[in-house]
Design a protein around this motif. Structure first.
Motif, short mmCIF file in Angstrom:
data_model
loop_
_atom_site.label_atom_id
_atom_site.label_comp_id
_atom_site.label_asym_id
_atom_site.label_seq_id
_atom_site.Cartn_x
_atom_site.Cartn_y
_atom_site.Cartn_z
N ASP A 67 -9.87 -57.18 15.83
CA ASP A 67 -9.16 -58.44 16.26
C ASP A 67 -7.83 -58.53 15.93
N PHE A 68 -7.49 -58.11 14.65
CA PHE A 68 -5.96 -58.02 14.09
C PHE A 68 -5.15 -57.17 14.85
N ALA A 69 -5.50 -56.07 15.12
CA ALA A 69 -4.78 -55.12 16.03
C ALA A 69 -4.46 -55.63 17.47
N ALA A 70 -5.68 -56.26 18.16
CA ALA A 70 -5.44 -56.91 19.43
C ALA A 70 -4.64 -57.94 19.42
N ASN A 71 -4.67 -59.00 18.38
CA ASN A 71 -3.76 -59.83 18.10
C ASN A 71 -2.25 -59.45 17.93
N PRO A 103 -5.11 -60.42 9.32
CA PRO A 103 -6.35 -60.24 9.71
C PRO A 103 -7.12 -61.38 8.92
N ASP A 104 -8.47 -61.55 9.68
CA ASP A 104 -9.09 -62.77 9.10
C ASP A 104 -10.08 -62.06 8.10
N VAL A 105 -9.82 -62.54 6.79
CA VAL A 105 -10.25 -62.31 5.74
C VAL A 105 -11.95 -62.24 5.50
N LEU A 161 -9.98 -46.07 21.29
CA LEU A 161 -9.21 -47.15 21.68
C LEU A 161 -9.52 -48.43 20.54
N LEU A 162 -8.53 -48.58 20.13
CA LEU A 162 -8.47 -49.62 18.81
C LEU A 162 -8.24 -51.14 19.41
N ALA A 163 -7.07 -50.97 20.50
CA ALA A 163 -6.88 -52.50 21.08
C ALA A 163 -6.23 -52.20 22.09
N ARG A 164 -6.29 -53.23 23.35
CA ARG A 164 -5.62 -53.00 24.55
C ARG A 164 -5.27 -54.30 25.31
N THR A 170 5.76 -53.96 14.40
CA THR A 170 4.17 -54.10 14.78
C THR A 170 3.58 -52.67 14.18
N ALA A 171 4.04 -51.66 14.39
CA ALA A 171 3.30 -50.49 13.93
C ALA A 171 3.20 -50.40 12.38
N GLU A 172 4.37 -50.97 11.70
CA GLU A 172 4.31 -50.69 10.33
C GLU A 172 3.46 -51.87 9.71
N ARG A 173 3.34 -53.09 10.48
CA ARG A 173 2.41 -53.97 9.97
C ARG A 173 0.81 -53.65 10.09
N LEU A 174 0.61 -52.88 11.23
CA LEU A 174 -0.91 -52.46 11.40
C LEU A 174 -1.08 -51.24 10.74
N SER A 175 0.00 -50.30 10.46
CA SER A 175 -0.29 -49.12 9.58
C SER A 175 -0.69 -49.69 8.27
#
Length: 687
Positions: A195-199, A185-187, A227-230, A273-278
């Protein structure tokens, strides 16, 4: 799982070997990578660098995080590939084995243990890997072989080992996994999570060829699943979807959904991806929880300050629901317990003002199933009691110093129930509210006692005498719960004259009031017996000296009689008191009288007599030091300002003179009086 040989350990393979012991801190993964990189360069195995460095990072990070001991890093390279072993010295490691799924029969990993998530990468990239348990600790190793090379026969390094087979050809590449791992994510963003989730979602969808995907998140804040990202299009009805739950702690819950069929290639990428986002969602949860706790602390501090500022019982109880609604509940009601143990509704508030009459109606209902019955149970208990329909919520008792004052009932919001943090805050509010109510009650009782005592020290009304006008003004100190030492009185003398008295006892409070009452009563008794004023002052002084206690008193006594021609003959005695102001009816003001000794300090006193004649229209103005010592910063009101304020009042009645001088003293400063203000006016009203 299949039991196989452990990593190669013999140095006779014409390869390179490194063994290093590293501390368990954040620098260890970087140091371990440097060791592996040097071995790869020496053995000309640069094509294995990406996978080897990634897996080394995972194993060392996992060991640092969970073992928290020193680590032994062993790196062995030969002509075919590379073996890396990370060993710790944590006791009981053999009973705390990490578990992963098996890749036998071409099945993908579906579950990993809480502590073994990093081994997902190891399982995908390593030719073989396993865990070796020794008496001194545990070692996790992996083997990377060159593409197309035959793995050498290897000897077990000792202990017991469990190993997974190499990943099948359909497993994702190291580059794909690294790309997801490097996405961050953008710090510098205010809220980097969307934005991080969408990326992340767009990258994994492109990798697995998904036509679309969504990430949904429920933060448990009453807003429901959002909805966090689509990415891409909506899934077609009946299409096979790849769903991976987000591994986040309550109250967070969420899911990653890809419009792609589950496969040995897509599933690991989706899980990663789920782990990174979690991980970042957990950081978001902790950050939001910290912000909320800071906000609650600020709220409690502000609520305490507001409650502490109010020393009025009714105002305090009316303030409590205003603090709670709507931030902590849909509605709030404060009930107090009377002396017979019955609950009485003191204040209530509702987020919807139109619903307030219905709330009052429900709270007033009686019966075994009514809200009031449950509130009675809460008032007798020490913990919260739930309230059912129609006004769902809960009630907590108002308890202070072991005394039950009533209940605080709070209705839940329509969209969500109270979380543990909100319940804790409401219980804290109840404690602070109970303390504020008790303090207000104590102050009200003190104020009532002070006012009653003060009124007993002052005459209820001044006498009405033909040809003589009496008027008085009294302003108590700014603390209305304190009793002042100032007093005044007008007493008839046996010879037909009137005695005007004004005095000031040092200090404030009950002790000062007791001395004031003593002085007032002794004067009344002595002059009632016909004692001359000098003798009365001497007797009073003896009484105060014998009593002791460090209290003294200043007095001004004036015996007033009607003389010839309508004049008033005044005999003035001052015992340490300020000289009064003579206001001539024709204009002009001046101080009269001669100072004397304050009472209660010395065995003998001096109190010279001053004879004064008041012509018709003349006034004699007595006052206490609360007037002259009225402060505006460093400046005092003073006696000169008092005389100047009195001069324009020539010809006015005694009532007007007293009221104007009181107003002049009060308006001199915006601060409340620090001392009692007393003004007593004697006027010759003869025509």
């Amino acid at each position: 799982m299949s039991a196989e040989a452990g990593p190669a350990t013999a140095e006779a393979r014409n390869g390179a070997v490194r063994r290093v012991r590293l501390p368990a801190d954040r620098r260890t993964p970087a140091a371990a990578r440097a060791v592996v990189r040097s071995v790869l360069t020496e053995a000309h195995l640069d094509e294995l660098a990406n996978e080897a460095l990634l897996l080394t990072t995972e194993l060392t990070t996992n060991a640092v995080e969970h073992a928290r001991t020193e680590l032994d890093i062993e790196v062995i390279a030969d002509e075919v590939g590379l073996s890396v072993t990370v060993s710790d010295f944590a006791p009981g490691s053999g009973d705390d084995a990490l578990t992963v799924g098996s890749r036998n029969d071409a099945t993908e990993i579906n579950e990993v243990s809480e502590r073994g998530r990093g081994l997902l990468l190891v399982d995908h990239f390593a030719s073989r890997w396993g865990t070796t348990y020794l008496p001194t600790g545990k070692g996790v190793w992996f083997r990377l072989d060159r593409p197309g090379a035959d793995a050498p026969a290897e000897a077990n390094s000792g202990g017991t080992s469990t190993t997974t087979d190499a990943a099948d050809n359909s497993a994702p590449s190291a580059g794909a996994m690294s790309e997801l791992m490097q996405t961050a994510p953008d710090v510098y963003a205010d809220d980097p999570l969307p934005d991080f989730a969408a990326n992340l979602l767009s990258r994994v969808a492109e990798m697995v060829g998904a036509a679309g995907g969504t990430i949904r998140l429920d933060r448990g804040d009453g807003q429901g699943t959002q909805l966090l990202a689509r990415f891409g299009r909506q899934p077609r009805p009946g299409s096979e979807l790849l769903r991976v739950p987000l591994t986040v702690q309550r109250p967070y819950a969420g899911e990653l959904e890809l419009d792609a069929a589950p496969s040995a290639y897509a599933q690991p990428l989706a899980v990663l991806t789920a782990e990174r986002l979690s991980l970042h969602l957990e950081n978001d949860r902790l950050r939001r929880a910290d912000v909320r706790r800071q906000a609650w602390l600020t709220f409690l501090a502000e609520a305490s300050e507001l409650l502490a500022q109010s020393l009025d019982v009714e105002l305090t109880m009316a303030l409590i629901p205003q603090l709670v609604v709507p931030r902590l509940g849909q509605w709030c009601a404060v009930h107090t317990t009377d002396e017979w143990g019955r609950l009485r509704l003191a204040a209530a508030s509702h987020a919807d003002e139109s619903a307030l009459p219905q709330l009052h109606k429900v709270l007033e209902e009686t019966g075994p199933d009514s809200i009031q019955a449950r509130l009675r149970g809460a008032s007798r208990g020490a913990a919260q009691i739930p309230l059912g329909a129609p006004m769902e919520g809960f009630a907590v008792p108002l308890i202070v110093r072991g005394q039950r004052l009533g209940t605080l009932a709070v209705g839940r919001h329509q969209r969500h129930r109270h979380d543990p943090d909100q319940v804790a805050v409401l219980e804290d509010v109840a404690r602070r509210a109970a303390l504020a109510i008790e303090n207000a009650r104590i102050h009200a009782e003190r104020r009532r006692v002070a006012q009653t005592l003060q009124q007993s020290l002052l005459p209820p009304v001044l006498p009405v005498v033909d040809g003589i006008g009496f008027a008085a003004e009294y302003v108590p100190t700014g603390d209305d719960a304190e009793v002042g030492g100032d007093f005044y009185d007008v007493v008839p003398l046996p010879d037909g004259r009137w005695l005007v008295v004004i005095g000031d006892v040092s200090g404030k409070g009950v002790q000062a009031a007791a001395v004031t009452g003593l002085v007032r009563d002794v004067i009344r008794v002595l002059v009632g017996d016909g004692k001359p004023l000098p003798e009365a002052l001497a007797r009073l002084n003896e009484t105060l000296v014998e009593r002791g206690g460090g209290r003294y008193c200043t007095l001004a006594l004036a015996a007033v009689g009607v003389g010839d021609g309508g004049q008033l003959e005044v005999s003035l005695h001052l015992a340490g008191h300020d000289r009064p102001v003579l206001l001539a009816g024709a204009g002009g003001a001046r101080f009269v009288g001669t100072g004397g000794t304050a009472l209660g300090l010395l065995d003998t006193i001096i109190s010279p007599t001053a004879e004064i004649t008041l012509a018709p229209g003349d006034s004699l103005i007595f006052y206490t030091d609360g007037v002259t010592e009225r402060r505006r910063g460093r400046e005092l009101f003073g006696t000169d300002r008092l005389r100047d304020a009195a001069a324009p009042l020539a010809g006015y009645s005694a009532d007007v003179v007293a009221a104007r001088l009181r107003a002049a003293a009060i308006n001199f400063s915006v601060e409340p009086p620090r001392d009692d203000i007393a003004v007593l006016v004697l006027r010759n009203d003869a025509v």
